[in-house]
Scaffold this motif. Structure first.
Motif, PDB file in Angstrom:
ATOM      1  N   LEU A   1      29.078 -27.522 -29.003  1.00 50.80           N
ATOM      2  CA  LEU A   1      29.110 -26.382 -28.216  1.00 50.80           C
ATOM      3  C   LEU A   1      28.804 -26.996 -26.490  1.00 50.80           C
ATOM      4  CD1 LEU A   1      26.314 -23.115 -29.761  1.00 50.80           C
ATOM      5  CD2 LEU A   1      28.803 -22.924 -28.640  1.00 50.80           C
ATOM      6  N   GLY A   2      28.604 -27.795 -26.284  1.00 46.11           N
ATOM      7  CA  GLY A   2      28.941 -28.848 -25.587  1.00 46.11           C
ATOM      8  C   GLY A   2      29.828 -29.014 -24.891  1.00 46.11           C
ATOM      9  N   HIS A   3      31.026 -29.738 -25.584  1.00 43.88           N
ATOM     10  CA  HIS A   3      31.948 -29.704 -25.482  1.00 43.88           C
ATOM     11  C   HIS A   3      32.750 -29.230 -24.889  1.00 43.88           C
ATOM     12  CE1 HIS A   3      36.156 -31.741 -25.122  1.00 43.88           C
ATOM     13  NE2 HIS A   3      36.277 -31.088 -26.456  1.00 43.88           N
ATOM     14  N   LEU A   4      32.317 -28.115 -25.600  1.00 42.53           N
ATOM     15  CA  LEU A   4      33.425 -26.622 -25.436  1.00 42.53           C
ATOM     16  C   LEU A   4      32.909 -25.702 -24.256  1.00 42.53           C
ATOM     17  CD1 LEU A   4      33.184 -25.130 -29.240  1.00 42.53           C
ATOM     18  CD2 LEU A   4      34.891 -26.642 -28.543  1.00 42.53           C
ATOM     19  N   LEU A   5      32.104 -25.711 -24.242  1.00 41.62           N
ATOM     20  CA  LEU A   5      31.629 -25.386 -22.966  1.00 41.62           C
ATOM     21  C   LEU A   5      31.442 -25.591 -21.747  1.00 41.62           C
ATOM     22  CD1 LEU A   5      27.959 -23.427 -23.911  1.00 41.62           C
ATOM     23  CD2 LEU A   5      30.009 -21.895 -23.341  1.00 41.62           C
ATOM     24  N   SER A   6      31.850 -26.533 -21.772  1.00 40.78           N
ATOM     25  CA  SER A   6      32.474 -27.833 -20.015  1.00 40.78           C
ATOM     26  C   SER A   6      33.741 -27.872 -19.859  1.00 40.78           C
ATOM     27  CB  SER A   6      31.704 -29.117 -20.598  1.00 40.78           C
ATOM     28  OG  SER A   6      32.425 -30.080 -19.374  1.00 40.78           O
ATOM     29  N   PRO A   7      33.319 -26.720 -18.175  1.00 45.67           N
ATOM     30  CA  PRO A   7      34.505 -26.735 -17.760  1.00 45.67           C
ATOM     31  C   PRO A   7      35.409 -27.611 -17.569  1.00 45.67           C
ATOM     32  CG  PRO A   7      32.900 -25.970 -16.701  1.00 45.67           C
ATOM     33  CD  PRO A   7      32.565 -26.648 -17.836  1.00 45.67           C
ATOM     34  N   ARG A   8      35.163 -28.900 -18.001  1.00 44.59           N
ATOM     35  CA  ARG A   8      35.552 -29.987 -17.551  1.00 44.59           C
ATOM     36  C   ARG A   8      36.949 -30.108 -18.918  1.00 44.59           C
ATOM     37  NH1 ARG A   8      34.716 -31.616 -12.723  1.00 44.59           N
ATOM     38  NH2 ARG A   8      32.642 -31.836 -12.538  1.00 44.59           N
ATOM     39  N   PHE A   9      36.698 -29.650 -20.083  1.00 42.50           N
ATOM     40  CA  PHE A   9      38.149 -29.425 -21.220  1.00 42.50           C
ATOM     41  C   PHE A   9      38.009 -28.572 -21.400  1.00 42.50           C
ATOM     42  CE2 PHE A   9      34.118 -32.603 -22.126  1.00 42.50           C
ATOM     43  CZ  PHE A   9      35.437 -33.765 -21.461  1.00 42.50           C
ATOM     44  N   GLY A  10      38.169 -27.107 -20.780  1.00 43.55           N
ATOM     45  CA  GLY A  10      39.164 -25.935 -20.536  1.00 43.55           C
ATOM     46  C   GLY A  10      38.513 -24.808 -20.139  1.00 43.55           C
ATOM     47  N   ARG A  11      38.743 -23.890 -20.781  1.00 40.46           N
ATOM     48  CA  ARG A  11      38.135 -22.207 -20.418  1.00 40.46           C
ATOM     49  C   ARG A  11      37.168 -21.543 -20.969  1.00 40.46           C
ATOM     50  NH1 ARG A  11      42.261 -20.278 -15.836  1.00 40.46           N
ATOM     51  NH2 ARG A  11      42.396 -21.466 -14.041  1.00 40.46           N
ATOM     52  N   THR A  12      36.213 -20.678 -21.054  1.00 39.32           N
ATOM     53  CA  THR A  12      35.335 -19.763 -21.591  1.00 39.32           C
ATOM     54  C   THR A  12      35.030 -18.999 -21.088  1.00 39.32           C
ATOM     55  OG1 THR A  12      34.347 -22.409 -22.799  1.00 39.32           O
ATOM     56  CG2 THR A  12      33.656 -20.444 -23.004  1.00 39.32           C
ATOM     57  N   LEU A  13      35.012 -18.091 -22.008  1.00 40.80           N
ATOM     58  CA  LEU A  13      35.265 -16.576 -21.747  1.00 40.80           C
ATOM     59  C   LEU A  13      33.938 -16.026 -22.227  1.00 40.80           C
ATOM     60  CD1 LEU A  13      38.177 -14.928 -20.719  1.00 40.80           C
ATOM     61  CD2 LEU A  13      37.040 -16.112 -19.044  1.00 40.80           C
ATOM     62  N   ALA A  14      32.554 -15.681 -21.554  1.00 38.96           N
ATOM     63  CA  ALA A  14      31.423 -15.368 -22.829  1.00 38.96           C
ATOM     64  C   ALA A  14      31.853 -13.787 -22.575  1.00 38.96           C
ATOM     65  CB  ALA A  14      30.301 -15.365 -21.954  1.00 38.96           C
ATOM     66  N   VAL A  15      30.728 -13.209 -23.715  1.00 32.51           N
ATOM     67  CA  VAL A  15      30.657 -11.332 -23.686  1.00 32.51           C
ATOM     68  C   VAL A  15      29.008 -11.156 -23.995  1.00 32.51           C
ATOM     69  CG1 VAL A  15      31.197  -9.070 -24.841  1.00 32.51           C
ATOM     70  CG2 VAL A  15      32.535 -11.258 -24.376  1.00 32.51           C
ATOM     71  N   GLU A  16      28.635 -10.229 -22.652  1.00 31.60           N
ATOM     72  CA  GLU A  16      27.302  -9.917 -23.175  1.00 31.60           C
ATOM     73  C   GLU A  16      26.987  -8.273 -23.094  1.00 31.60           C
ATOM     74  OE1 GLU A  16      25.349 -13.334 -19.900  1.00 31.60           O
ATOM     75  OE2 GLU A  16      26.165 -11.699 -18.628  1.00 31.60           O
ATOM     76  N   THR A  17      25.878  -7.967 -23.510  1.00 26.29           N
ATOM     77  CA  THR A  17      25.711  -6.695 -23.983  1.00 26.29           C
ATOM     78  C   THR A  17      25.036  -6.299 -22.402  1.00 26.29           C
ATOM     79  OG1 THR A  17      24.002  -7.561 -24.372  1.00 26.29           O
ATOM     80  CG2 THR A  17      25.476  -6.719 -25.988  1.00 26.29           C
ATOM     81  N   ALA A  18      24.897  -4.750 -22.003  1.00 21.67           N
ATOM     82  CA  ALA A  18      24.558  -4.795 -21.047  1.00 21.67           C
ATOM     83  C   ALA A  18      22.968  -5.489 -20.218  1.00 21.67           C
ATOM     84  CB  ALA A  18      23.989  -3.095 -21.141  1.00 21.67           C
ATOM     85  N   SER A  19      22.292  -5.956 -22.042  1.00 24.54           N
ATOM     86  CA  SER A  19      20.944  -6.259 -21.912  1.00 24.54           C
ATOM     87  C   SER A  19      20.514  -8.030 -21.512  1.00 24.54           C
ATOM     88  CB  SER A  19      19.949  -5.829 -23.024  1.00 24.54           C
ATOM     89  OG  SER A  19      20.735  -6.561 -24.121  1.00 24.54           O
ATOM     90  N   GLY A  20      21.741  -8.577 -21.217  1.00 26.88           N
ATOM     91  CA  GLY A  20      22.708  -9.439 -21.140  1.00 26.88           C
ATOM     92  C   GLY A  20      22.527 -10.401 -22.377  1.00 26.88           C
ATOM     93  N   ARG A  21      22.756 -10.267 -23.836  1.00 31.65           N
ATOM     94  CA  ARG A  21      22.552 -10.824 -24.521  1.00 31.65           C
ATOM     95  C   ARG A  21      23.842 -11.561 -24.897  1.00 31.65           C
ATOM     96  NH1 ARG A  21      19.937  -8.768 -30.645  1.00 31.65           N
ATOM     97  NH2 ARG A  21      22.495  -8.039 -30.143  1.00 31.65           N
ATOM     98  N   LEU A  22      24.555 -12.299 -25.004  1.00 29.97           N
ATOM     99  CA  LEU A  22      25.269 -13.149 -25.438  1.00 29.97           C
ATOM    100  C   LEU A  22      25.828 -12.874 -26.928  1.00 29.97           C
ATOM    101  CD1 LEU A  22      27.864 -15.156 -24.384  1.00 29.97           C
ATOM    102  CD2 LEU A  22      26.732 -16.892 -25.472  1.00 29.97           C
ATOM    103  N   VAL A  23      27.330 -11.798 -26.971  1.00 28.46           N
ATOM    104  CA  VAL A  23      27.865 -11.738 -28.367  1.00 28.46           C
ATOM    105  C   VAL A  23      28.705 -11.942 -28.917  1.00 28.46           C
ATOM    106  CG1 VAL A  23      26.020  -9.475 -28.245  1.00 28.46           C
ATOM    107  CG2 VAL A  23      28.104  -9.485 -27.488  1.00 28.46           C
ATOM    108  N   ALA A  24      30.068 -13.012 -28.092  1.00 30.38           N
ATOM    109  CA  ALA A  24      31.675 -13.773 -28.136  1.00 30.38           C
ATOM    110  C   ALA A  24      31.558 -14.525 -27.189  1.00 30.38           C
ATOM    111  CB  ALA A  24      32.464 -12.471 -27.900  1.00 30.38           C
TER     112      ALA A  24
END
Length: 470
Positions: free
Chosen positions: A337-360
């Motif tokens: 995850l640390g590599h995948l979430l780093s903007p140095r290696f690409g771009r990541t999109l996150a999906v949150e619910t209305a309560s702020g929980r990360l689901v995708a």
């Protein structure tokens, strides 16, 4: 000549004609006075009267001849020709189809060498749109943007350059995006780099053309050192450049088909230093979507600050879901995850619910000339169109950056990922490698800006649109 001086010059013939007319009038008055005096005091009145008539006729004839000979001439700028019409201009400008070329060649560093090359290109009706010079120790590399007749083949153009003294020439097709001067282009690339950490590899590729960029982290997932120690000032070789990566590792750029120049090395180093000084940064845009069942989700860019939330999502995902995503031991997933979430290696999109929980999570990872796309959707939120929406957005990002190929590594049993890739409507290639399915798409046909299925309304800086399912 100014407008006032032109008008003054045009009035000169009129003044000459007026002077001549005034002189003729004075002559006639003097003659009339002499006649009156002769009729009064002399015996030869009839003779003098006839002589005066002849003199008046001669004066009038002279005045008429003078006026016709000195008619006012038209202004010097008025040639009598009509202005060319737009159709004539189009015929002159577009009478022959042209092609844009980017050309690089090395010439001797001596007076007249560049002039000889430009003269040879002009003889073949090649228009030089821009020129950049890259000084070397034993010559100068000149980089041209050319507009050449379509009938002029690349071989003929190369031979023309060689005949004028150019060596080590390189030629490739250009497009309208290259019609930007070098300072403006560098400012644009610096702005993109300053706004988003993930833009550095893309700006370098736009600056250098076709090249391979490898970013090596400082340590492996198990803590073993990976990156070599690169000097602070960087390393420049003929087809290789190395820098210290802003993330602490190393950044290597290779271009086998064309040597790097010191000018290019200085430009790349400036962009890398800018990226390192600004630190990690991600654009703050958030898009709020409404699912068909009425739930609202937020799609935004993610980075390493979302690491804890991503690990919590991993804990909620089943072993089957994690296995389809990471193709290996599920216990190793958290270390990626640390590599995948780093903007140095690409771009990541996150999906949150209305309560702020990360689901995708959706990842776009730079891999040389190609780009990998990967998705992970929490079990409870699958089959709602979230994965399809993420995939389409990620592939659109790849198209905007000029990526030619986007591939996904999955398994044949992952019918959801296969269906999402097929739903893009793009040409797909399928390959089986070591028991996994590799699906490659070519996103060149995707428009740079996506058309929403429903109208988008903006309020409080957040874009909202309806429908996430296709």
């Amino acid at each position: 000549m100014t407008e006032a001086s032109s008008a003054h010059a045009a009035r000169r013939p009129h003044r000459r004609r007026d002077i001549v007319g005034l002189a003729a009038l004075c002559t006639a008055v003097a003659a009339a006075d002499a006649l009156a005096h002769a009729f009064t005091h002399g015996p030869s009145g009839p003779v003098l009267l006839c002589a005066s008539a002849v003199a008046l006729l001669a004066t009038a004839g002279f005045h008429l001849w003078w006026s016709r000979r000195h008619e006012p001439a038209p202004p010097p700028t008025d040639t009598g020709a009509t202005a060319p019409s737009s159709a004539d201009r189009a015929q002159v400008a577009g009478g022959q189809e042209t092609v844009l070329w980017r050309m690089r060649t090395t010439v001797r560093d001596e007076p007249g060498s560049l002039a000889a090359l430009c003269t040879a290109l002009g003889a073949r009706r090649v228009d030089i749109l821009s020129l950049q010079t890259h000084p070397l120790s034993d010559g100068t590399v000149d980089e041209f943007l050319l507009r050449a007749p379509s009938t002029l083949t690349p071989d003929e153009l190369t031979r023309t350059v060689a005949g004028a003294g150019g060596t080590h020439s390189w030629l490739e097709r250009a497009d309208a995006h290259d019609l930007v001067d070098a300072p403006t282009r560098m400012l644009g690339l610096a702005t993109r780099t300053a706004l988003d950490s993930a833009e550095l590899p893309l700006t370098l590729r736009q600056l250098l053309g076709r090249c391979t960029i490898r970013s090596v982290p400082a340590h492996s997932l198990r803590g073993r050192p990976l990156a070599e120690q690169v000097p602070t000032e960087g390393v420049l070789e003929e087809h290789l450049m190395k820098f210290r990566a802003p993330s602490g590792g190393s950044l290597t750029i290779e271009r086998p088909q064309l040597p790097f120049t010191p000018t290019e090395f200085a430009r790349v180093r400036a962009l890398v230093e800018l990226d390192a000084r600004l630190g990690q940064r991600v654009p703050p845009r958030r898009d709020v979507l409404t699912l068909p069942e009425g739930n609202e989700i937020t799609v935004r860019r993610a980075d390493t600050s979302d690491l804890a939330a991503a690990r919590e999502m991993h804990d909620r995902c089943s072993s089957q879901t994690l296995g389809l995503r990471y193709h290996g031991p599920v216990g190793d997933a958290d270390r990626y995850l640390g590599h995948l979430l780093s903007p140095r290696f690409g771009r990541t999109l996150a999906v949150e619910t209305a309560s702020g929980r990360l689901v995708a999570l959706g990842h776009l990872l730079w891999d040389g000339d190609e780009t990998e796309v990967a998705l992970l959707v929490e079990d409870a939120w699958q089959q709602r169109g979230i994965g399809t929406e993420l995939l389409r957005r990620l592939v659109s990002m790849a198209a905007e950056t000029g990526c030619e190929n986007v591939y996904a590594i999955t398994q044949a049993s992952n019918t959801g990922m296969v269906a999402a890739m097929r739903g893009l409507g793009l040409p797909l290639d399928y390959q089986i490698e070591e028991g996994t399915l590799v699906i490659t798409a070519r996103p060149a046909g995707i428009p740079a800006t996506r058309e929403p299925r429903e109208s988008i309304r903006i309020h409080d800086g957040v874009a909202r649109q309806g429908g996430a399912r296709r």
